[in-house]
Design a protein around this motif. Structure first.
Motif, PDB file in Angstrom:
ATOM      1  N   ALA A 150    -148.675 -54.588 -31.780  1.00  0.00           N
ATOM      2  CA  ALA A 150    -148.684 -53.306 -31.080  1.00  0.00           C
ATOM      3  C   ALA A 150    -147.298 -52.680 -31.095  1.00  0.00           C
ATOM      4  CB  ALA A 150    -149.144 -53.499 -29.632  1.00  0.00           C
ATOM      5  N   LEU A 151    -147.314 -51.361 -31.136  1.00  0.00           N
ATOM      6  CA  LEU A 151    -146.068 -50.592 -31.153  1.00  0.00           C
ATOM      7  C   LEU A 151    -145.901 -49.940 -29.786  1.00  0.00           C
ATOM      8  CD1 LEU A 151    -143.739 -49.497 -32.885  1.00  0.00           C
ATOM      9  CD2 LEU A 151    -145.236 -47.599 -33.517  1.00  0.00           C
ATOM     10  N   HIS A 152    -144.743 -50.161 -29.185  1.00  0.00           N
ATOM     11  CA  HIS A 152    -144.472 -49.608 -27.852  1.00  0.00           C
ATOM     12  C   HIS A 152    -143.337 -48.603 -27.974  1.00  0.00           C
ATOM     13  CE1 HIS A 152    -146.719 -53.070 -26.095  1.00  0.00           C
ATOM     14  NE2 HIS A 152    -146.282 -53.636 -27.219  1.00  0.00           N
ATOM     15  N   MET A 153    -143.576 -47.392 -27.452  1.00  0.00           N
ATOM     16  CA  MET A 153    -142.538 -46.365 -27.528  1.00  0.00           C
ATOM     17  C   MET A 153    -141.903 -46.198 -26.164  1.00  0.00           C
ATOM     18  SD  MET A 153    -144.300 -43.401 -29.761  1.00  0.00           S
ATOM     19  CE  MET A 153    -142.709 -42.603 -29.662  1.00  0.00           C
ATOM     20  N   THR A 173    -144.547 -55.677 -30.955  1.00  0.00           N
ATOM     21  CA  THR A 173    -144.825 -56.991 -30.356  1.00  0.00           C
ATOM     22  C   THR A 173    -146.114 -57.596 -30.885  1.00  0.00           C
ATOM     23  OG1 THR A 173    -146.181 -56.089 -28.591  1.00  0.00           O
ATOM     24  CG2 THR A 173    -143.812 -56.249 -28.176  1.00  0.00           C
ATOM     25  N   THR A 174    -146.224 -58.878 -30.662  1.00  0.00           N
ATOM     26  CA  THR A 174    -147.485 -59.580 -30.837  1.00  0.00           C
ATOM     27  C   THR A 174    -148.080 -59.759 -29.455  1.00  0.00           C
ATOM     28  OG1 THR A 174    -146.566 -60.858 -32.645  1.00  0.00           O
ATOM     29  CG2 THR A 174    -148.572 -61.686 -31.635  1.00  0.00           C
ATOM     30  N   GLN A 175    -149.315 -59.491 -29.306  1.00  0.00           N
ATOM     31  CA  GLN A 175    -149.936 -59.742 -27.998  1.00  0.00           C
ATOM     32  C   GLN A 175    -151.380 -60.152 -28.210  1.00  0.00           C
ATOM     33  OE1 GLN A 175    -148.873 -55.925 -26.435  1.00  0.00           O
ATOM     34  NE2 GLN A 175    -150.771 -54.929 -27.079  1.00  0.00           N
ATOM     35  N   LYS A 176    -151.971 -60.598 -27.121  1.00  0.00           N
ATOM     36  CA  LYS A 176    -153.355 -61.063 -27.199  1.00  0.00           C
ATOM     37  C   LYS A 176    -154.243 -59.852 -27.451  1.00  0.00           C
ATOM     38  CE  LYS A 176    -156.373 -64.236 -24.694  1.00  0.00           C
ATOM     39  NZ  LYS A 176    -156.346 -65.213 -23.577  1.00  0.00           N
ATOM     40  N   GLN A 177    -155.259 -60.073 -28.279  1.00  0.00           N
ATOM     41  CA  GLN A 177    -156.135 -58.951 -28.600  1.00  0.00           C
ATOM     42  C   GLN A 177    -156.749 -58.378 -27.324  1.00  0.00           C
ATOM     43  OE1 GLN A 177    -159.558 -59.586 -31.324  1.00  0.00           O
ATOM     44  NE2 GLN A 177    -158.539 -57.990 -32.501  1.00  0.00           N
ATOM     45  N   GLY A 178    -156.692 -57.046 -27.212  1.00  0.00           N
ATOM     46  CA  GLY A 178    -157.261 -56.390 -26.049  1.00  0.00           C
ATOM     47  C   GLY A 178    -156.293 -56.253 -24.893  1.00  0.00           C
ATOM     48  N   ASP A 179    -155.047 -56.559 -25.123  1.00  0.00           N
ATOM     49  CA  ASP A 179    -154.027 -56.486 -24.082  1.00  0.00           C
ATOM     50  C   ASP A 179    -153.974 -55.098 -23.447  1.00  0.00           C
ATOM     51  OD1 ASP A 179    -151.025 -57.910 -23.388  1.00  0.00           O
ATOM     52  OD2 ASP A 179    -151.149 -55.728 -23.268  1.00  0.00           O
ATOM     53  N   PHE A 227    -138.154 -62.224 -28.670  1.00  0.00           N
ATOM     54  CA  PHE A 227    -139.501 -62.626 -28.291  1.00  0.00           C
ATOM     55  C   PHE A 227    -140.148 -61.538 -27.461  1.00  0.00           C
ATOM     56  CE2 PHE A 227    -137.187 -66.569 -29.028  1.00  0.00           C
ATOM     57  CZ  PHE A 227    -137.953 -67.053 -30.067  1.00  0.00           C
ATOM     58  N   THR A 228    -141.434 -61.408 -27.687  1.00  0.00           N
ATOM     59  CA  THR A 228    -142.173 -60.314 -27.092  1.00  0.00           C
ATOM     60  C   THR A 228    -141.829 -60.129 -25.608  1.00  0.00           C
ATOM     61  OG1 THR A 228    -143.978 -60.527 -28.647  1.00  0.00           O
ATOM     62  CG2 THR A 228    -144.478 -59.509 -26.536  1.00  0.00           C
ATOM     63  N   ARG A 229    -141.823 -61.208 -24.859  1.00  0.00           N
ATOM     64  CA  ARG A 229    -141.690 -60.989 -23.417  1.00  0.00           C
ATOM     65  C   ARG A 229    -140.322 -60.450 -23.032  1.00  0.00           C
ATOM     66  NH1 ARG A 229    -143.808 -66.143 -20.763  1.00  0.00           N
ATOM     67  NH2 ARG A 229    -144.920 -66.279 -22.745  1.00  0.00           N
ATOM     68  N   LEU A 267    -142.897 -73.235 -31.629  1.00  0.00           N
ATOM     69  CA  LEU A 267    -141.748 -72.524 -31.082  1.00  0.00           C
ATOM     70  C   LEU A 267    -141.460 -73.054 -29.686  1.00  0.00           C
ATOM     71  CD1 LEU A 267    -142.505 -68.936 -32.322  1.00  0.00           C
ATOM     72  CD2 LEU A 267    -140.453 -70.270 -32.824  1.00  0.00           C
ATOM     73  N   SER A 268    -140.194 -72.981 -29.276  1.00  0.00           N
ATOM     74  CA  SER A 268    -139.802 -73.483 -27.969  1.00  0.00           C
ATOM     75  C   SER A 268    -140.489 -72.686 -26.858  1.00  0.00           C
ATOM     76  CB  SER A 268    -138.290 -73.335 -27.785  1.00  0.00           C
ATOM     77  OG  SER A 268    -137.613 -73.815 -28.919  1.00  0.00           O
ATOM     78  N   ALA A 269    -140.765 -73.330 -25.769  1.00  0.00           N
ATOM     79  CA  ALA A 269    -141.325 -72.653 -24.602  1.00  0.00           C
ATOM     80  C   ALA A 269    -140.232 -71.773 -24.000  1.00  0.00           C
ATOM     81  CB  ALA A 269    -141.805 -73.687 -23.594  1.00  0.00           C
ATOM     82  N   PRO A 270    -140.549 -70.647 -23.410  1.00  0.00           N
ATOM     83  CA  PRO A 270    -141.908 -70.128 -23.262  1.00  0.00           C
ATOM     84  C   PRO A 270    -142.314 -69.329 -24.494  1.00  0.00           C
ATOM     85  CG  PRO A 270    -140.349 -68.738 -22.083  1.00  0.00           C
ATOM     86  CD  PRO A 270    -139.542 -69.804 -22.747  1.00  0.00           C
ATOM     87  N   ASN A 271    -143.493 -69.613 -25.000  1.00  0.00           N
ATOM     88  CA  ASN A 271    -143.974 -68.887 -26.160  1.00  0.00           C
ATOM     89  C   ASN A 271    -145.499 -68.817 -26.112  1.00  0.00           C
ATOM     90  OD1 ASN A 271    -145.228 -69.427 -29.076  1.00  0.00           O
ATOM     91  ND2 ASN A 271    -143.574 -67.926 -29.189  1.00  0.00           N
TER      92      ASN A 271
END
Lengths: 299, 299
Positions: free
Chosen positions: B264-267, B147-153, B130-132, B191-195
């Motif tokens: 988003a891609l994080h390096m 990851t998936t994140q809110k637009q404009g993160d 999960f993203t977090r 999905l189960s919390a936290p999500n």
DNA sequence: CCTGGAAATCGAAGAATTCAATTTTGCCGG
DNA sequence: CCGGCAAAATTGAATTCTTCGATTTCCAGG
């Protein structure tokens, strides 16, 4: 910086893969062996991988070599095709072609269409007729004549062999409807005399002691074949030009064998124009590979 | 003799056709204008036709030029692809990629398979999560995190936008079976919390004053989507990853809008290995062109 | 009739390619 | 274990090609 790998390096790799040796590739490409060697080295430098595993006894492709060879083959093939197309465009002038009926109407239309498309400046004039007429006018009215003749005739350049076979409708039963019972004569649809296939057919039937009756006679191949396809009579066709609806008859059907035919190209004597040569090449390629039936089994 | 038309001549023609001028093509190819001019002359000599109709104001292709350009484009494209493949083969080493669940299971498998096939010496290790969780381990356990994140993160490199939408089975009627009648609470599979999506969804429902009930909760995306596809509940999905069997719900269905997502891609900070860069390029290409849903209408 | 932007031409410098001759390599037979 | 041999690699020189900057030519528009 942009790497440009020249076609000759690719062709070099392709040729080595074909010939299996630097030295033989060198001969095929009219280069010295050292040139091939250095071309391979350059190619490998540019690609960034060893492409060929060398030993004095054999040359083997590496994994990277296999992969690159696939591309090289396609690139070289496209390159050569591009040049062929370009060359074709510069051929111009008139060509007068004469073709026997069945090929003109069944086999060649598509081929000739491709020819004029790829040779936009050639004026192609096609005449249809019967072999015996056409050949006498070769050199005067015609530059090129395509004929059907008996196998081994010796005249012209043989492009293809075709079995000559009896044929009837594929929806009718031969023995029942045309009487192969020796009681009723075989009903025939044939081209009008004088015609080679007509003569072959009647001679073969006579030799076999079969009785026959000509039900339909026409100077149009289309009409004759349509008659046969309708189930009313049996006819004679080249195995390669039989239209759907006709069933080719083999020895098992009780009819006598017919002489084999060959398709031959006759050129007017003297200097051939580029347009003539281009058309010859085209016909040669189309007919030679097309479907040589001489060595195949029954249909 | 065999004519070999070098790739750079073909690329020259392709570039001129693109840029519409010798001078601009020269700039694009890092050559002088005179070089381009002489390359064109050489190419035309080899091909045997004028390919470009020049005038001080515009360069136009001739008929032969059009034809040859088609081949040249294909040849250049193949050539460049061949080099890409060769380059890919020399990239080696480990890469550790972490991907959020749905992309790992739905979108990426095929893409990653292509990646390992074209990069045989890269050891790719993919972790799902999960993203977090994933982001905190970037640089230690992971080289790359998707990851998936809110637009404009603002974090990472955005590769794609995805609409976040409600979805239910395509064989069931939303209003009847899940009660959008304000009488019965909306049945949910999440999905189960936290999500993140779970939180978005519940917040949106609350804000809209709709009642809801969580019927099914799982940490497996597959289980949640299967539950929704069965018709038992409504769930939340990215518009681009919805499997067949799910119907995406729009504003017309009466459910509140959800925030847009971005992929988003994080390096990992620091020096990227060639293998990392190769995988980044690959993901970028696969996801960027793939299907940006942000500007499209309802499904 | 000039002017400006674009392609063509020219000549020289430099780079790349080719070839013949020679060397190296790995295997095979004695 | 040692030549011999066939094939690829290397070498070095001659040649050919390619590129570039400078200059010229060309055409349309002002």
């Amino acid at each position: 910086m942009i790497r440009n790998i020249d076609i000759d390096l690719m062709r070099c790799l392709v040729t080595i893969a074909e010939k299996g040796s630097f030295t033989r590739a060198a001969a095929a490409l009219f280069r010295s062996q050292s040139t091939i060697s250095s071309q391979v080295r350059r190619l490998e430098e540019l690609v960034g991988h060893t492409l060929l595993q060398r030993s004095p006894h054999e040359v083997a492709l590496t994994r990277a070599g296999e992969d690159f060879l696939g591309y090289a083959r396609r690139i070289v093939a496209l390159h050569d095709e591009a040049l062929d197309v370009a060359d074709a465009q510069s051929v111009s002038g008139p060509v007068r072609l004469a073709v026997m009926d069945d090929y003109a109407t069944i086999v060649l239309p598509e081929t000739l269409a491709r020819f004029v498309r790829s040779h936009p400046d050639v004026e192609l004039e096609v005449t249809t007729g019967f072999t015996r007429d056409l050949l006498t006018r070769l050199g005067e009215e015609f530059d090129l004549v395509l004929t059907t003749q008996k196998q081994g005739d010796g005249r012209g350049e043989v492009l293809r062999s075709e079995r000559t076979v009896w044929a009837c409708s594929d929806r009718h039963d031969l023995s029942r409807e045309h009487g192969l019972s020796l009681e009723e004569p075989l009903k025939l649809a044939l081209l009008s005399a004088p015609n080679m296939y007509r003569e072959w057919g009647l001679a073969a039937l006579n030799a076999a002691g079969l009785s026959w009756r000509i039900l339909f006679s026409s100077s149009s191949i289309g009409a004759v074949e349509a008659m046969a396809a309708s189930g009313a009579a049996v006819t004679i066709v080249k195995a390669g030009t039989a239209r759907p609806g006709l069933r080719l008859l083999g020895a098992a059907d009780g009819l006598p064998a017919l002489p084999a035919s060959e398709i031959a190209l006759h050129m007017a004597p003297g200097r051939a124009s580029p347009a003539m040569r281009a058309l010859c090449d085209f016909l040669r390629q189309a007919l030679t590979q097309g479907g040589d039936e001489s060595s195949q089994g029954e249909a």
